[in-house]
Design a protein around this motif. Structure first.
Motif, mmCIF file in Angstrom:
data_model
loop_
_atom_site.group_PDB
_atom_site.id
_atom_site.type_symbol
_atom_site.label_atom_id
_atom_site.label_comp_id
_atom_site.label_asym_id
_atom_site.label_seq_id
_atom_site.Cartn_x
_atom_site.Cartn_y
_atom_site.Cartn_z
ATOM 1 N N ASN A 130 7.627 -4.194 6.498
ATOM 2 C CA ASN A 130 7.162 -4.865 7.177
ATOM 3 C C ASN A 130 5.877 -6.134 7.154
ATOM 4 O OD1 ASN A 130 9.468 -5.270 8.264
ATOM 5 N ND2 ASN A 130 9.064 -2.939 9.990
ATOM 6 N N LEU A 131 4.317 -4.810 7.277
ATOM 7 C CA LEU A 131 3.212 -5.188 7.085
ATOM 8 C C LEU A 131 2.457 -6.210 5.834
ATOM 9 C CD1 LEU A 131 1.766 -1.504 7.925
ATOM 10 C CD2 LEU A 131 1.821 -3.973 9.372
ATOM 11 N N LEU A 132 3.687 -5.579 4.600
ATOM 12 C CA LEU A 132 3.749 -6.713 3.636
ATOM 13 C C LEU A 132 4.290 -7.769 3.538
ATOM 14 C CD1 LEU A 132 4.330 -3.917 0.422
ATOM 15 C CD2 LEU A 132 1.850 -4.856 1.036
ATOM 16 N N ASP A 133 4.883 -8.153 4.082
ATOM 17 C CA ASP A 133 5.759 -9.104 4.488
ATOM 18 C C ASP A 133 4.627 -9.932 5.367
ATOM 19 O OD1 ASP A 133 7.949 -9.062 2.921
ATOM 20 O OD2 ASP A 133 8.949 -8.387 5.165
ATOM 21 N N ARG A 134 3.812 -9.580 6.105
ATOM 22 C CA ARG A 134 3.129 -9.882 7.150
ATOM 23 C C ARG A 134 1.810 -10.321 5.988
ATOM 24 N NH1 ARG A 134 3.788 -9.300 12.972
ATOM 25 N NH2 ARG A 134 1.688 -10.637 13.113
ATOM 26 N N LEU A 135 1.506 -10.103 5.377
ATOM 27 C CA LEU A 135 0.452 -10.178 4.277
ATOM 28 C C LEU A 135 0.684 -11.232 4.118
ATOM 29 C CD1 LEU A 135 -2.088 -9.807 2.891
ATOM 30 C CD2 LEU A 135 -1.145 -7.784 2.019
ATOM 31 N N ARG A 150 5.397 -5.566 -4.379
ATOM 32 C CA ARG A 150 6.211 -6.026 -5.429
ATOM 33 C C ARG A 150 6.341 -7.861 -4.899
ATOM 34 N NH1 ARG A 150 5.660 -2.938 -10.522
ATOM 35 N NH2 ARG A 150 5.858 -0.655 -9.729
ATOM 36 N N LEU A 151 5.891 -8.278 -4.350
ATOM 37 C CA LEU A 151 6.121 -10.040 -4.446
ATOM 38 C C LEU A 151 5.280 -10.644 -4.841
ATOM 39 C CD1 LEU A 151 5.937 -8.593 -0.421
ATOM 40 C CD2 LEU A 151 7.935 -9.193 -1.341
#
Length: 301
Positions: A130-135, A150-151
């Motif tokens: 979730n944090l990486l999506d928000r980043l 891996r984004l």
């Protein structure tokens, strides 16, 4: 050739989010405006930048080449605009996400000198995905992640390895023969004691069992506490046994409030990463924080 900055900002946002719709929401623009700006850039650039797919859009090779040159300057200029024209003479706070336990026990103390010098930080807690999506969407500036990202458009730097240990209170540990655990297997010995877990799926405990014993845990948790600090408190009170990162239990181990039930030759570890959007380290405050955390992490036990 005239290229507007807003076109480049929209291009960077679409590239990172992989969707015109998500980019429109992030930029607070209408979707037709986002589409129009990208098409203007494509006409000026002379090459297609995105291909539509059912899930959104994917960048072309031309977009992959363009993003390398423009995202850093776009992010840096956005920071300048925010600082000087955002309604305040001060820079906005950096938004940093990560696990509550690591941030409260290590990160806050590590950056206290920067805060004293005027750096402003808003911390947010949550799970890595979730944090990486928000980043990616631009809501966060930096994320401390237990998962290597891996984004597209996200870079990761190794911060520190956390070591896991199976712990119990001294009173409870007196009845747990370490040699017998390895000889007879964990189920024969450890299933007699309540298991304190962070989640019902036993993510940390399962990793320890597989690494040290080569099997999965066979018992269900007696207590589930979705905060590792609460798990540690339960272990200290002799409620049961658990597996915890040693950085979190360092003080309790030092003061004899908990003890390690085993000393495996190769203890299980997990790696933390500092994740940022590509090019965002051009922002001086973020670059300062990023480098400071890397330096301080060398001393974390």
């Amino acid at each position: 050739m005239v290229v507007q900055l807003s076109w480049l900002r929209t291009f960077v946002t679409v590239y990172r989010l992989g969707s015109f719709t998500k980019a429109a929401q992030s930029l607070e623009l209408s979707q037709p405006t986002v589409t129009h700006q990208v098409r203007n850039l494509e006409r000026t650039f002379g090459k297609a930048l995105f291909e539509r797919v059912p899930q959104g859009v994917v960048p072309t090779c031309a977009a992959d080449l363009l993003i390398r040159d423009v995202q850093g300057p776009v992010d840096a200029l956005g920071g300048v605009v925010e600082r000087h024209f955002g309604g305040s003479s001060d820079s906005r706070p950096l938004c940093v996400g990560g696990p509550a336990e690591l941030i409260t026990s290590r990160v806050v103390a590590a950056v206290s000198d920067l805060i004293a010098d005027g750096l402003r930080i808003n911390f947010r807690f949550g799970l890595a995905d979730n944090l990486l999506d928000r980043l990616t969407s631009g809501d966060y500036d930096l994320v401390l992640s237990t998962v290597r990202p891996r984004l597209r458009g996200i870079s990761a730097t190794t911060l520190v390895d956390e070591e896991f240990a199976m712990l119990a209170s001294p009173e409870l540990a007196d009845g747990v023969p370490a040699g017998q655990i390895m000889k007879e297997g964990p189920a024969a010995v450890l299933d007699k004691y309540p298991l304190i877990a962070y989640a019902e799926s036993l993510p940390i405990i399962r990793r320890y069992w597989l690494t040290v014993f080569g099997v999965r845990p066979t018992s269900a948790p007696s207590v589930v506490i979705p905060d590792l600090r609460g798990v540690l408190a339960a272990v200290k009170s002799s409620a049961g046994i658990s597996v915890l990162p040693t950085y979190l239990a360092a003080d309790a181990l030092r003061h004899g409030e908990v003890v390690k039930l085993l000393e495996p030759e190769i203890p299980p570890i997990n790696t933390f990463y500092l994740a940022t959007r590509d090019g965002s380290l051009c922002h001086p405050d973020l670059s300062l924080l990023h480098g400071h955390l890397l330096m301080k992490a060398r001393t974390w036990g």
